[in-house]
Design an enzyme around this catalytic site. Structure first.
Site, PDB file in Angstrom:
ATOM      1  N   ASP A   1      -6.563  -1.489  10.705  1.00  0.00           N
ATOM      2  CA  ASP A   1      -5.704  -1.429   9.530  1.00  0.00           C
ATOM      3  C   ASP A   1      -5.071  -2.828   9.383  1.00  0.00           C
ATOM      4  O   ASP A   1      -5.095  -3.627  10.332  1.00  0.00           O
ATOM      5  CB  ASP A   1      -4.619  -0.362   9.755  1.00  0.00           C
ATOM      6  CG  ASP A   1      -3.551  -0.395   8.700  1.00  0.00           C
ATOM      7  OD1 ASP A   1      -3.896  -0.409   7.510  1.00  0.00           O
ATOM      8  OD2 ASP A   1      -2.352  -0.409   9.066  1.00  0.00           O
TER       9      ASP A   1
ATOM     10  N   ASP B   1      -1.888  -3.676   6.898  1.00  0.00           N
ATOM     11  CA  ASP B   1      -0.439  -3.681   6.660  1.00  0.00           C
ATOM     12  C   ASP B   1       0.302  -2.927   7.752  1.00  0.00           C
ATOM     13  O   ASP B   1       0.052  -1.744   7.991  1.00  0.00           O
ATOM     14  CB  ASP B   1      -0.129  -3.072   5.293  1.00  0.00           C
ATOM     15  CG  ASP B   1      -0.713  -3.914   4.180  1.00  0.00           C
ATOM     16  OD1 ASP B   1      -0.400  -5.109   4.148  1.00  0.00           O
ATOM     17  OD2 ASP B   1      -1.484  -3.385   3.366  1.00  0.00           O
TER      18      ASP B   1
ATOM     19  N   GLU C   1       4.799  -5.289   5.055  1.00  0.00           N
ATOM     20  CA  GLU C   1       5.403  -4.436   4.026  1.00  0.00           C
ATOM     21  C   GLU C   1       6.781  -4.930   3.573  1.00  0.00           C
ATOM     22  O   GLU C   1       6.980  -5.175   2.393  1.00  0.00           O
ATOM     23  CB  GLU C   1       5.495  -2.976   4.512  1.00  0.00           C
ATOM     24  CG  GLU C   1       4.142  -2.301   4.693  1.00  0.00           C
ATOM     25  CD  GLU C   1       3.370  -2.067   3.379  1.00  0.00           C
ATOM     26  OE1 GLU C   1       3.827  -2.505   2.316  1.00  0.00           O
ATOM     27  OE2 GLU C   1       2.298  -1.450   3.438  1.00  0.00           O
TER      28      GLU C   1
ATOM     29  N   GLY D   1      -1.101   2.539  -1.481  1.00  0.00           N
ATOM     30  CA  GLY D   1      -1.655   1.908  -2.685  1.00  0.00           C
ATOM     31  C   GLY D   1      -0.539   1.451  -3.602  1.00  0.00           C
ATOM     32  O   GLY D   1       0.370   2.223  -3.931  1.00  0.00           O
ATOM     33  N   GLY D   2      -0.588   0.185  -3.989  1.00  0.00           N
ATOM     34  CA  GLY D   2       0.491  -0.392  -4.794  1.00  0.00           C
ATOM     35  C   GLY D   2       0.615   0.235  -6.174  1.00  0.00           C
ATOM     36  O   GLY D   2       1.728   0.534  -6.633  1.00  0.00           O
ATOM     37  N   LYS D   3      -0.488   0.440  -6.858  1.00  0.00           N
ATOM     38  CA  LYS D   3      -0.429   1.042  -8.201  1.00  0.00           C
ATOM     39  C   LYS D   3       0.076   2.486  -8.108  1.00  0.00           C
ATOM     40  O   LYS D   3       0.912   2.916  -8.897  1.00  0.00           O
ATOM     41  CB  LYS D   3      -1.830   1.012  -8.851  1.00  0.00           C
ATOM     42  CG  LYS D   3      -2.324  -0.396  -9.146  1.00  0.00           C
ATOM     43  CD  LYS D   3      -3.627  -0.406  -9.927  1.00  0.00           C
ATOM     44  CE  LYS D   3      -4.843  -0.018  -9.108  1.00  0.00           C
ATOM     45  NZ  LYS D   3      -5.256  -1.009  -8.095  1.00  0.00           N
ATOM     46  N   GLU D   4      -0.431   3.187  -7.102  1.00  0.00           N
ATOM     47  CA  GLU D   4       0.001   4.575  -6.884  1.00  0.00           C
ATOM     48  C   GLU D   4       1.489   4.621  -6.545  1.00  0.00           C
ATOM     49  O   GLU D   4       2.212   5.535  -6.953  1.00  0.00           O
ATOM     50  CB  GLU D   4      -0.814   5.192  -5.738  1.00  0.00           C
ATOM     51  CG  GLU D   4      -2.299   5.363  -6.018  1.00  0.00           C
ATOM     52  CD  GLU D   4      -3.134   4.091  -5.818  1.00  0.00           C
ATOM     53  OE1 GLU D   4      -2.558   3.004  -5.605  1.00  0.00           O
ATOM     54  OE2 GLU D   4      -4.371   4.202  -5.870  1.00  0.00           O
ATOM     55  N   ARG D   5       1.957   3.606  -5.788  1.00  0.00           N
ATOM     56  CA  ARG D   5       3.374   3.548  -5.385  1.00  0.00           C
ATOM     57  C   ARG D   5       4.268   3.319  -6.598  1.00  0.00           C
ATOM     58  O   ARG D   5       5.332   3.927  -6.719  1.00  0.00           O
ATOM     59  CB  ARG D   5       3.546   2.426  -4.346  1.00  0.00           C
ATOM     60  CG  ARG D   5       4.896   2.420  -3.659  1.00  0.00           C
ATOM     61  CD  ARG D   5       4.854   1.500  -2.444  1.00  0.00           C
ATOM     62  NE  ARG D   5       3.896   1.965  -1.471  1.00  0.00           N
ATOM     63  CZ  ARG D   5       3.096   1.182  -0.729  1.00  0.00           C
ATOM     64  NH1 ARG D   5       3.178  -0.138  -0.831  1.00  0.00           N
ATOM     65  NH2 ARG D   5       2.251   1.709   0.112  1.00  0.00           N
TER      66      ARG D   5
ATOM     67  N   HIS E   1       0.815  -4.709 -11.317  1.00  0.00           N
ATOM     68  CA  HIS E   1       0.280  -4.800  -9.965  1.00  0.00           C
ATOM     69  C   HIS E   1      -0.535  -6.075  -9.771  1.00  0.00           C
ATOM     70  O   HIS E   1      -0.496  -6.690  -8.693  1.00  0.00           O
ATOM     71  CB  HIS E   1      -0.565  -3.556  -9.648  1.00  0.00           C
ATOM     72  CG  HIS E   1      -1.038  -3.505  -8.242  1.00  0.00           C
ATOM     73  ND1 HIS E   1      -2.338  -3.743  -7.891  1.00  0.00           N
ATOM     74  CD2 HIS E   1      -0.366  -3.294  -7.076  1.00  0.00           C
ATOM     75  CE1 HIS E   1      -2.445  -3.666  -6.572  1.00  0.00           C
ATOM     76  NE2 HIS E   1      -1.271  -3.392  -6.057  1.00  0.00           N
TER      77      HIS E   1
ATOM     78  N   ASN F   1      -5.426  -9.625  -0.886  1.00  0.00           N
ATOM     79  CA  ASN F   1      -4.287  -9.697   0.038  1.00  0.00           C
ATOM     80  C   ASN F   1      -4.762  -9.890   1.478  1.00  0.00           C
ATOM     81  O   ASN F   1      -4.125 -10.598   2.266  1.00  0.00           O
ATOM     82  CB  ASN F   1      -3.455  -8.410  -0.015  1.00  0.00           C
ATOM     83  CG  ASN F   1      -2.835  -8.155  -1.369  1.00  0.00           C
ATOM     84  OD1 ASN F   1      -2.745  -9.063  -2.196  1.00  0.00           O
ATOM     85  ND2 ASN F   1      -2.420  -6.935  -1.613  1.00  0.00           N
TER      86      ASN F   1
HETATM   87  C1  XBP Z   1      -1.062  -0.203   2.919  1.00  0.00           C
HETATM   88  C2  XBP Z   1      -0.545   0.154   1.626  1.00  0.00           C
HETATM   89  C3  XBP Z   1      -0.672  -0.778   0.520  1.00  0.00           C
HETATM   90  C4  XBP Z   1       0.248  -1.955   0.517  1.00  0.00           C
HETATM   91  C5  XBP Z   1       0.216  -2.601  -0.844  1.00  0.00           C
HETATM   92  O1  XBP Z   1      -1.301   0.984   3.680  1.00  0.00           O
HETATM   93  O2  XBP Z   1      -0.060   1.245   1.427  1.00  0.00           O
HETATM   94  O3  XBP Z   1      -0.381  -0.056  -0.641  1.00  0.00           O
HETATM   95  O4  XBP Z   1       1.575  -1.528   0.754  1.00  0.00           O
HETATM   96  O5  XBP Z   1      -1.060  -2.998  -1.192  1.00  0.00           O
HETATM   97  P1  XBP Z   1      -2.237   0.933   4.981  1.00  0.00           P
HETATM   98  P2  XBP Z   1      -1.532  -3.058  -2.741  1.00  0.00           P
HETATM   99  O6  XBP Z   1      -1.612  -0.027   5.950  1.00  0.00           O
HETATM  100  O7  XBP Z   1      -2.196   2.342   5.525  1.00  0.00           O
HETATM  101  O8  XBP Z   1      -3.619   0.540   4.538  1.00  0.00           O
HETATM  102  O9  XBP Z   1      -0.326  -3.342  -3.568  1.00  0.00           O
HETATM  103  O10 XBP Z   1      -2.545  -4.171  -2.790  1.00  0.00           O
HETATM  104  O11 XBP Z   1      -2.118  -1.709  -3.077  1.00  0.00           O
HETATM  105 MG    MG Z   2      -0.733   0.292   7.869  1.00  0.00          MG
END
Ligand code: XBP
Ligand code: MG
Length: 257
Positions: free
Chosen positions: A10, A12, A19, A53-57, A83, A129
């Site tokens: 993974d 992030d 984060e 997911g950033g868009k989903e967030r 996004h 990213n």
């Molecule tokens: C990572 C995420 C991502 C990042 C943002 O989760 O949830 O959404 O926070 O990335 P994981 P984007 O570590 O479980 O993969 O804005 O590019 O979606």
């Molecule tokens: Mg993670």
């Protein structure tokens, strides 16, 4: 007993604490640039991280915190634009000031490469990213260290769905018993477990230390460095001071036994 052949990481929270000081800051910069008065505090962001997911967030934030917000036209297109701006801010932050990798990450990646283990990435974040973090925080050619980089919208169902791990293993033509995964969150653990991978090492961080990691083989505070030993939080005592290739083999064997 199946041989350990590949490590799947993974990004992030696992490779770096992206984060709080990366993604969150980039979201806020994009909101400010768009003239929106949204400001995601460290605390609120912890709650928003339930949604990957950033868009989903962003969508989840609007539903929960800004139910009266509306745009002229298509909301999904508006979110996608916001996004895209956030991704640019994130890339700029990775270049300057940059973000260090977590303890032991670079050491273990180098040891694993030397030992002939195959490396891959399975993450929810946008591919650009990943590139920005690897190039700036690991090495100019670090993308080439990974045989497969599975990221972002490459699969429609993001973690906790198992799809991103399944996709990575299909690309590598590997079955789950030959892999060991690295995660930092409960959503990540659910994704790994659902993919059939049984060897799973979790490194916790400030946002995730209270998560339920019952699906993990071993949980540690970090991977450990010389002079900075890691601490086992959950699971068998298979690690001597720092996670090295021998420890990974022992964790893999224990998970499959
Ligand atoms: C990572 C995420 C991502 C990042 C943002 O989760 O949830 O959404 O926070 O990335 P994981 P984007 O570590 O479980 O993969 O804005 O590019 O979606
Ligand atoms: Mg993670």
């Amino acid at each position: 007993m199946a041989e350990l052949k590949a490590l799947i990481f993974d990004v992030d929270g696992t490779l770096a604490d992206t984060e709080r000081d990366g993604h969150r800051v980039a979201f806020n910069k994009a909101f400010a640039e768009a003239g929106l008065d949204w400001e995601w505090s460290v605390e609120v962001y912890g709650e928003l991280l339930r949604v990957t997911g950033g868009k989903e967030r962003i969508k989840y934030y609007l539903e929960k915190y800004r139910p009266d917000f509306s745009v002229d036209g298509d909301l999904d297109a508006f979110i996608a634009g916001l996004h895209a701006a956030k991704t640019e801010f994130y890339k700029a932050l990775m270049a300057d000031p940059g973000l260090p990798l977590r303890p032991g990450v670079e050491r273990l990646l180098r040891e694993a490469r030397d030992a002939g283990l195959r490396l891959a990435i399975a993450t929810t974040t946008t591919p650009a990213n990943v590139t920005a973090l690897l190039r700036n925080s690991l090495a100019e050619d670090a993308e080439d260290w990974f045989e497969v980089i599975a990221a972002g919208d490459i699969v429609p169902a993001k973690k906790p769905a198992p799809d991103i791990y399944v996709w990575a293993m299909e690309k590598m033509k590997l079955s789950p018993e030959h892999c060991l995964a690295f995660e930092d969150s409960d959503n990540g653990v659910r994704s790994v477990v659902g993919s059939g991978i049984r060897a799973l090492l979790v490194t916790v961080n400030d946002y995730t230390r209270d998560h339920d990691f019952s699906g993990a083989t071993v949980v540690v505070d970090h991977l450990g460095e010389p002079g900075k030993p890691c601490r086992i939080i959950q699971g068998p005592d298979l690690i001597r001071k720092q996670v090295d290739v021998d420890a990974l083999k022992a964790i893999h064997a224990h998970a499959l036994s």
